[in-house]
Design a protein around this motif. Structure first.
Motif, PDB file in Angstrom:
ATOM      1  N   LEU A  11      19.254   6.702  -4.914  1.00 17.78           N
ATOM      2  CA  LEU A  11      17.805   6.872  -4.882  1.00 17.78           C
ATOM      3  C   LEU A  11      17.201   5.479  -4.941  1.00 17.78           C
ATOM      4  CD1 LEU A  11      15.265   8.677  -4.963  1.00 17.78           C
ATOM      5  CD2 LEU A  11      15.426   8.571  -7.470  1.00 17.78           C
ATOM      6  N   LEU A  12      16.362   5.170  -3.950  1.00 22.07           N
ATOM      7  CA  LEU A  12      15.733   3.863  -3.851  1.00 22.07           C
ATOM      8  C   LEU A  12      14.235   3.997  -4.054  1.00 22.07           C
ATOM      9  CD1 LEU A  12      17.448   2.668  -0.533  1.00 22.07           C
ATOM     10  CD2 LEU A  12      18.360   2.580  -2.878  1.00 22.07           C
ATOM     11  N   ARG A  13      13.678   3.136  -4.866  1.00 23.60           N
ATOM     12  CA  ARG A  13      12.215   3.046  -4.995  1.00 23.60           C
ATOM     13  C   ARG A  13      11.797   1.842  -4.178  1.00 23.60           C
ATOM     14  NH1 ARG A  13       8.795   1.190 -10.127  1.00 23.60           N
ATOM     15  NH2 ARG A  13       6.730   1.699  -9.348  1.00 23.60           N
ATOM     16  N   ILE A  14      10.891   2.073  -3.245  1.00 28.22           N
ATOM     17  CA  ILE A  14      10.531   1.061  -2.258  1.00 28.22           C
ATOM     18  C   ILE A  14       9.021   0.848  -2.255  1.00 28.22           C
ATOM     19  CG2 ILE A  14      10.464   0.601   0.235  1.00 28.22           C
ATOM     20  CD1 ILE A  14      13.129   2.097   0.460  1.00 28.22           C
ATOM     21  N   LEU A  71       2.992   2.240   6.271  1.00 30.19           N
ATOM     22  CA  LEU A  71       4.007   3.167   6.774  1.00 30.19           C
ATOM     23  C   LEU A  71       4.857   2.556   7.880  1.00 30.19           C
ATOM     24  CD1 LEU A  71       2.047   6.546   6.809  1.00 30.19           C
ATOM     25  CD2 LEU A  71       3.888   5.846   5.249  1.00 30.19           C
ATOM     26  N   ALA A  72       4.263   1.723   8.701  1.00 29.23           N
ATOM     27  CA  ALA A  72       5.037   1.071   9.768  1.00 29.23           C
ATOM     28  C   ALA A  72       6.127   0.182   9.174  1.00 29.23           C
ATOM     29  CB  ALA A  72       4.117   0.257  10.676  1.00 29.23           C
ATOM     30  N   ALA A  73       5.809  -0.531   8.120  1.00 31.19           N
ATOM     31  CA  ALA A  73       6.811  -1.390   7.471  1.00 31.19           C
ATOM     32  C   ALA A  73       7.912  -0.552   6.836  1.00 31.19           C
ATOM     33  CB  ALA A  73       6.141  -2.283   6.438  1.00 31.19           C
ATOM     34  N   LEU A  74       7.544   0.576   6.244  1.00 29.69           N
ATOM     35  CA  LEU A  74       8.552   1.474   5.667  1.00 29.69           C
ATOM     36  C   LEU A  74       9.459   2.030   6.764  1.00 29.69           C
ATOM     37  CD1 LEU A  74       9.764   3.047   3.273  1.00 29.69           C
ATOM     38  CD2 LEU A  74       8.024   4.812   3.708  1.00 29.69           C
ATOM     39  N   GLY A 130       0.778  -1.230   0.000  1.00 27.91           N
ATOM     40  CA  GLY A 130       0.000   0.000   0.000  1.00 27.91           C
ATOM     41  C   GLY A 130       0.807   1.275   0.000  1.00 27.91           C
ATOM     42  N   VAL A 131       2.127   1.187   0.200  1.00 28.24           N
ATOM     43  CA  VAL A 131       2.956   2.390   0.288  1.00 28.24           C
ATOM     44  C   VAL A 131       4.133   2.269  -0.669  1.00 28.24           C
ATOM     45  CG1 VAL A 131       4.468   3.766   1.776  1.00 28.24           C
ATOM     46  CG2 VAL A 131       2.315   2.874   2.670  1.00 28.24           C
ATOM     47  N   GLN A 132       4.233   3.272  -1.530  1.00 26.98           N
ATOM     48  CA  GLN A 132       5.391   3.401  -2.409  1.00 26.98           C
ATOM     49  C   GLN A 132       6.155   4.639  -1.948  1.00 26.98           C
ATOM     50  OE1 GLN A 132       6.436   3.604  -7.167  1.00 26.98           O
ATOM     51  NE2 GLN A 132       4.386   4.124  -6.559  1.00 26.98           N
ATOM     52  N   ALA A 133       7.461   4.526  -1.880  1.00 32.25           N
ATOM     53  CA  ALA A 133       8.270   5.655  -1.430  1.00 32.25           C
ATOM     54  C   ALA A 133       9.553   5.727  -2.248  1.00 32.25           C
ATOM     55  CB  ALA A 133       8.623   5.511   0.047  1.00 32.25           C
ATOM     56  N   PHE A 134      10.073   6.928  -2.331  1.00 34.15           N
ATOM     57  CA  PHE A 134      11.401   7.150  -2.884  1.00 34.15           C
ATOM     58  C   PHE A 134      12.277   7.593  -1.724  1.00 34.15           C
ATOM     59  CE2 PHE A 134       8.805   7.308  -6.623  1.00 34.15           C
ATOM     60  CZ  PHE A 134       9.581   6.641  -7.553  1.00 34.15           C
ATOM     61  N   SER A 177      13.115  10.473   2.881  1.00 30.29           N
ATOM     62  CA  SER A 177      12.107   9.721   2.139  1.00 30.29           C
ATOM     63  C   SER A 177      10.958  10.613   1.706  1.00 30.29           C
ATOM     64  CB  SER A 177      11.589   8.553   2.972  1.00 30.29           C
ATOM     65  OG  SER A 177      10.990   9.021   4.147  1.00 30.29           O
ATOM     66  N   GLN A 178      10.393  10.247   0.572  1.00 37.27           N
ATOM     67  CA  GLN A 178       9.187  10.884   0.050  1.00 37.27           C
ATOM     68  C   GLN A 178       8.177   9.776  -0.215  1.00 37.27           C
ATOM     69  OE1 GLN A 178      12.222  11.612  -1.913  1.00 37.27           O
ATOM     70  NE2 GLN A 178      12.630  13.230  -0.446  1.00 37.27           N
ATOM     71  N   ILE A 179       6.985   9.942   0.333  1.00 35.50           N
ATOM     72  CA  ILE A 179       5.905   8.972   0.155  1.00 35.50           C
ATOM     73  C   ILE A 179       5.128   9.356  -1.101  1.00 35.50           C
ATOM     74  CG2 ILE A 179       3.844   7.930   1.191  1.00 35.50           C
ATOM     75  CD1 ILE A 179       6.482   7.540   2.812  1.00 35.50           C
ATOM     76  N   VAL A 180       4.868   8.399  -1.948  1.00 33.08           N
ATOM     77  CA  VAL A 180       4.081   8.649  -3.153  1.00 33.08           C
ATOM     78  C   VAL A 180       2.609   8.731  -2.761  1.00 33.08           C
ATOM     79  CG1 VAL A 180       3.384   7.728  -5.403  1.00 33.08           C
ATOM     80  CG2 VAL A 180       5.762   7.487  -4.632  1.00 33.08           C
ATOM     81  N   MET A 181       1.989   9.840  -3.085  1.00 38.40           N
ATOM     82  CA  MET A 181       0.569  10.028  -2.785  1.00 38.40           C
ATOM     83  C   MET A 181      -0.300   9.417  -3.878  1.00 38.40           C
ATOM     84  SD  MET A 181       0.715  11.556   0.078  1.00 38.40           S
ATOM     85  CE  MET A 181      -0.934  12.138   0.330  1.00 38.40           C
ATOM     86  N   GLU A 182       0.086   9.630  -5.129  1.00 37.37           N
ATOM     87  CA  GLU A 182      -0.660   9.090  -6.269  1.00 37.37           C
ATOM     88  C   GLU A 182       0.310   8.929  -7.426  1.00 37.37           C
ATOM     89  OE1 GLU A 182      -4.464  10.240  -9.134  1.00 37.37           O
ATOM     90  OE2 GLU A 182      -3.694  11.714  -7.728  1.00 37.37           O
ATOM     91  N   GLN A 183       0.247   7.799  -8.090  1.00 33.76           N
ATOM     92  CA  GLN A 183       1.109   7.575  -9.252  1.00 33.76           C
ATOM     93  C   GLN A 183       0.316   7.967 -10.484  1.00 33.76           C
ATOM     94  OE1 GLN A 183       3.406   4.031  -9.142  1.00 33.76           O
ATOM     95  NE2 GLN A 183       3.697   3.988 -11.346  1.00 33.76           N
ATOM     96  N   LEU A 184       0.782   8.999 -11.174  1.00 33.52           N
ATOM     97  CA  LEU A 184       0.048   9.537 -12.311  1.00 33.52           C
ATOM     98  C   LEU A 184       0.352   8.809 -13.613  1.00 33.52           C
ATOM     99  CD1 LEU A 184       0.471  13.328 -11.496  1.00 33.52           C
ATOM    100  CD2 LEU A 184      -1.423  11.800 -10.897  1.00 33.52           C
ATOM    101  N   LYS A 185       1.526   8.200 -13.688  1.00 32.94           N
ATOM    102  CA  LYS A 185       1.910   7.496 -14.905  1.00 32.94           C
ATOM    103  C   LYS A 185       2.728   6.274 -14.532  1.00 32.94           C
ATOM    104  CE  LYS A 185       4.208   8.150 -19.336  1.00 32.94           C
ATOM    105  NZ  LYS A 185       4.903   9.080 -20.216  1.00 32.94           N
ATOM    106  N   GLN A 186       2.366   5.133 -15.075  1.00 28.84           N
ATOM    107  CA  GLN A 186       3.117   3.901 -14.856  1.00 28.84           C
ATOM    108  C   GLN A 186       4.420   3.966 -15.635  1.00 28.84           C
ATOM    109  OE1 GLN A 186       3.237   1.605 -12.860  1.00 28.84           O
ATOM    110  NE2 GLN A 186       1.448   0.310 -12.791  1.00 28.84           N
TER     111      GLN A 186
END
Length: 151
Positions: free
Chosen positions: A106-109, A114-117, A63-67, A136-145
């Motif tokens: 730069l890591l894409r995770i 959020l607890a796991a991150l 549920g959480v994508q982060a850079f 870290s920056q949490i992705v709120m919405e991915q606009l383009k795959q």
């Protein structure tokens, strides 16, 4: 050297790598056997590196994508090699790049939540001897795959 037909084959396979040789041939104006031979040649030359399925993260509990930007405290080769080995043990890190500028990596995770991150960053990445700082920056919405390469 890639000709226009090779480029069209690459574009078609990036849209749907599972198409048959007949489907591919129909789309690029070749017979099935010619399309299959060209595809095989592109694979043998390492232009096509492989095939993979695209999986919906939310459907498998991610549920959480982060850079995450990682700044190293020192830049000795042993520390860098050790950090790279650490990254190989972290399945949550799906991409990793070295950078110019302030951050070294730069890591894409992808994590369940959020607890796991938080655990990943504080228990696995920050304790590494060569790591000085993590942002870290949490992705709120991915606009383009991740899209196809422009061939």
């Amino acid at each position: 050297m890639l000709d226009p037909i090779d480029r069209t084959i690459l574009a078609q396979l990036q849209r749907n790598a599972m198409m048959t040789a007949q489907e591919l041939g129909d789309r690029v104006g070749l017979s099935a056997s010619q399309a299959a031979r060209r595809r095989q040649r592109l694979e043998e030359h390492g232009i096509i590196e492989g095939y993979r399925a695209r999986i919906a993260p939310d459907r498998i509990g991610l549920g959480v994508q982060a850079f995450v930007q990682v700044q190293m405290g020192n830049h000795d080769p042993a520390g860098a090699q050790s950090f790279r080995r650490l990254l190989e043990t972290l399945p949550e890190v799906v991409n990793a790049w070295t950078l110019t500028g302030e951050a070294d990596y730069l890591l894409r995770i992808w994590c369940a939540d959020l607890a796991a991150l938080n655990t990943l960053i504080h228990a696995r990445i920050l304790p590494h001897a060569a790591v000085a700082r993590v942002q870290s920056q949490i992705v709120m919405e991915q606009l383009k795959q991740a899209g196809a390469l422009p061939v």
